[in-house]
Design an enzyme around this catalytic site. Structure first.
Site, PDB file in Angstrom:
ATOM      1  N   HIS A 275      44.645  53.562  28.709  1.00 35.51           N
ATOM      2  CA  HIS A 275      43.622  53.896  29.709  1.00 35.51           C
ATOM      3  C   HIS A 275      42.527  54.780  29.126  1.00 35.51           C
ATOM      4  CE1 HIS A 275      44.630  52.190  33.571  1.00 35.51           C
ATOM      5  NE2 HIS A 275      45.880  52.616  33.516  1.00 35.51           N
TER       6      HIS A 275
ATOM      7  N   HIS B  39      50.831  52.738  27.875  1.00 35.25           N
ATOM      8  CA  HIS B  39      49.986  52.301  28.988  1.00 35.25           C
ATOM      9  C   HIS B  39      48.908  53.343  29.299  1.00 35.25           C
ATOM     10  CE1 HIS B  39      49.575  50.253  33.102  1.00 35.25           C
ATOM     11  NE2 HIS B  39      48.860  51.356  33.229  1.00 35.25           N
ATOM     12  N   GLU B  40      49.317  54.604  29.403  1.00 39.18           N
ATOM     13  CA  GLU B  40      48.355  55.659  29.780  1.00 39.18           C
ATOM     14  C   GLU B  40      47.372  55.960  28.646  1.00 39.18           C
ATOM     15  OE1 GLU B  40      48.207  56.104  32.820  1.00 39.18           O
ATOM     16  OE2 GLU B  40      50.188  55.291  33.280  1.00 39.18           O
TER      17      GLU B  40
ATOM     18  N   CYS C 164      49.709  48.513  37.515  1.00 35.24           N
ATOM     19  CA  CYS C 164      48.748  49.589  37.273  1.00 35.24           C
ATOM     20  C   CYS C 164      48.089  49.925  38.602  1.00 35.24           C
ATOM     21  CB  CYS C 164      47.708  49.110  36.262  1.00 35.24           C
ATOM     22  SG  CYS C 164      46.443  50.342  35.900  1.00 35.24           S
TER      23      CYS C 164
HETATM   24 CO    CO Z   1      47.445  51.939  34.634  1.00 32.33          CO
END
Ligand code: CO
Length: 160
Positions: A133, A129-130, A87
């Site tokens: 976030h 993953h995004e 990341c």
């Molecule tokens: Co990331």
């Protein structure tokens, strides 16, 4: 050039707010996010990583980059796979993260069109993953307490 926000900046743990597709800031923000992602060799980037707590993500697909507004996972396969992830907000850190192999994501495009994306394998992983976030979650929140404990020195160094 946009600066990438790094752990342990508290914005990374905040839930992002919805963004309206006709928000004027998007016109300059999206190209800047794509540039920052590419310059840092990332495959995806979320707005909190540039200090903006809004539901905006950019993702690469081969040579192309795409932006998605208000993305949400609406379906995910039970079948999961563990693979190493990094990341840009946790430089130098790589951990095995268990993710669904397939996901369905709803989002809006920059012209306000509602879309549904079916993604699998790496693309599914990047979306998860995004989207994590913009929900305030990092890869270090997706691993076991033991795996976290093993990273304690690296995390301490990042927090310096
Ligand atoms: Co990331």
């Amino acid at each position: 050039m946009l600066k990438i926000v790094k752990y342990p900046n508290p914005i990374l743990k905040k839930k992002s707010e919805e963004i309206h597709h006709d928000d004027k800031s998007l016109r300059s923000l999206i190209p800047q996010m794509i540039e920052a992602m590419k310059k840092n060799q990332g495959v995806g980037l979320a707005a909190p990583q540039i200090g903006i707590s809004k539901k905006i993500i950019v993702i690469t697909e081969g040579e192309e980059a795409h932006a998605f507004l208000n993305p949400r996972i609406v379906k995910q396969s039970k079948e999961k796979e563990r693979d190493e992830e990094g990341c840009l907000s946790l430089p130098g850190l790589f951990v095995g993260v268990l993710r669904s192999k397939q996901v369905e994501v709803t989002a809006e495009t920059l012209n306000g069109q509602k879309i549904k994306i079916k993604a699998r394998d790496l693309a599914a992983r990047i979306f998860q993953h995004e989207i994590d976030h913009i929900e305030g979650k990092l890869i270090i929140h997706r691993i076991s307490p033991l795996a976290q404990w093993k990273l304690r020195n690296q995390l301490k160094n990042l927090a310096k």
